[in-house]
Enzyme design. Sequence first.
Site, PDB file in Angstrom:
ATOM      1  N   GLU A  59       1.047  -1.083   0.115  1.00 21.05           N
ATOM      2  CA  GLU A  59      -0.001   0.194  -0.044  1.00 21.05           C
ATOM      3  C   GLU A  59       0.760   1.294   0.021  1.00 21.05           C
ATOM      4  O   GLU A  59       1.509   1.512   0.998  1.00 21.05           O
ATOM      5  CB  GLU A  59      -0.946   0.017   1.059  1.00 21.05           C
ATOM      6  CG  GLU A  59      -2.219   1.010   1.213  1.00 21.05           C
ATOM      7  CD  GLU A  59      -2.011   2.313   1.832  1.00 21.05           C
ATOM      8  OE1 GLU A  59      -1.754   3.171   0.918  1.00 21.05           O
ATOM      9  OE2 GLU A  59      -2.167   2.255   3.064  1.00 21.05           O
TER      10      GLU A  59
ATOM     11  N   CYS B 229      -2.155   8.784   3.088  1.00 19.74           N
ATOM     12  CA  CYS B 229      -2.218   8.416   1.834  1.00 19.74           C
ATOM     13  C   CYS B 229      -3.464   8.676   0.973  1.00 19.74           C
ATOM     14  O   CYS B 229      -3.369   8.911  -0.172  1.00 19.74           O
ATOM     15  CB  CYS B 229      -1.549   6.896   1.720  1.00 19.74           C
ATOM     16  SG  CYS B 229      -2.851   5.916   2.598  1.00 19.74           S
TER      17      CYS B 229
END
Length: 490
Positions: free
Chosen positions: A263, A297
């Site tokens: 990720e 993020c």
Amino acid sequence: MSKSGHALAKSNFEDLRNDLYIGGEWRPSTSGMRVDVYDPSTEDVITSVANATVEDGNAAISAAAGAAKTWAATAPRKRADILMRAYQIMTERSEWLAGLISRENGKALPDARGEVTYAAEFFRWYAEEGVRLNGEISTSPSGNNRIIVQYQPIGIALLITPWNFPAAMATRKIGPALAAGCTCILKPATETPLTAYAIAEILAEAGVPAGVVNVITTSESAPVISAMLHDQRVRKLSFTGSTEVGRILLREAADQIISCSMELGGNAPFLVFDDADIDAAIDGAMIAKMRNGGEACTAANRFYVQRGVLEAFSAKLAKRMGKMKVGIGYDPSTQLGPLVNASSRNKVASLVDDARARGARIVTGGTAGAGKGFFYDATVLVDVPAGADILNEEIFGPVAPIVAFDNEEEGVALANQTEYGLVAYIYTKDLARGLRVSEQIESGMIALNRGLVSDAAAPFGGVKQSGLGREGSHHGLLEFTEAKYIATAW
């Protein structure tokens, strides 16, 4: 109360466990070295933690290997019960954990409380999902044999987590690993290791056997992780962090053909069409941009607003962001805490300065704190030119750059003008347009008329340079399994 529970009940965070957690025991680093942990709100040292060596990493793998067979053979229901107890303990101690997160990360208490709720949910979700790891049985097309598929634990998992969500990123990996029957080693960021050690204590109290979960911190990440990835006993790597580091880890993992879930970075577009409910879009923007002070993020990074509503949206967003109270993260009245460290604050300031030098106009904010603490004001920029670095790099801070667009085709093109593809936000009252644009945007996740996508029950992950695999949901459980096919006939 157990010794573990007593420690977690205290409000003095300096008394936390801060050695390496290996094989169910707390031990110092073999080098005796330690790493200071700082309070971003004051720049004071909170405490220090053990600084793991290559030898310590090997010991953690050995502990995980020693517990692997028994844990894999443990009944799914028993594993689920342990995870559910961990969820309950985290929920009971949510306020204390939120204070700890705010102390070492800097985020405002409301954000920290939200993170604890989100983090605990992964233990509950995988407590429920782990008992539903069903196999498959079918007849081959020829009719000559049966096809049986079983899902087995993939093996020892190395879990590497960032500092921005120290609890949630840990539980999002530990939960499915344990539910699938894997043992693991967690390597948290050195900025926020205390939350990881607190979670290790919670898991031990919940009944996780020694060696199933191990936690090590190190400032020498490159050699320690490299050695672990070249140990044949490690079969899974789950990493959350920058794309740059992700590429390095993928190369390292290739030598032993280790399964990887990555990720990575994001550059999320936030599209506002001229038919959008502007007030709803502002509410969504405040969540998408300002959750965790922009250090996420999933944070909205680039605001593309159709020209007809550009002025109204920009003014309202600037008004909301300009009113945010900046202060010490664990002050109950604070709405925006500091960034995690000096380099993060300096990067944000540099991106804003670059945009301003290229012609962008600051509507509100644009100022770093003058005293102690890594503070930066909530900032809105308009008239941001295409070449500005702030549109091409992940900001990781409380800054919203706004760019105008004229039509749907241009909006989609601007949204896709990035190597990343983690999440995108779209606001429009036209459902057909919303779904049409959602399909065209190159992103693993879409928030349509919402400012939040994170959900333990949803597959979290990106495309392009934003990563590989998915976390959360049933997909996240399968990341920690191998599908074994058995051919037979009767």
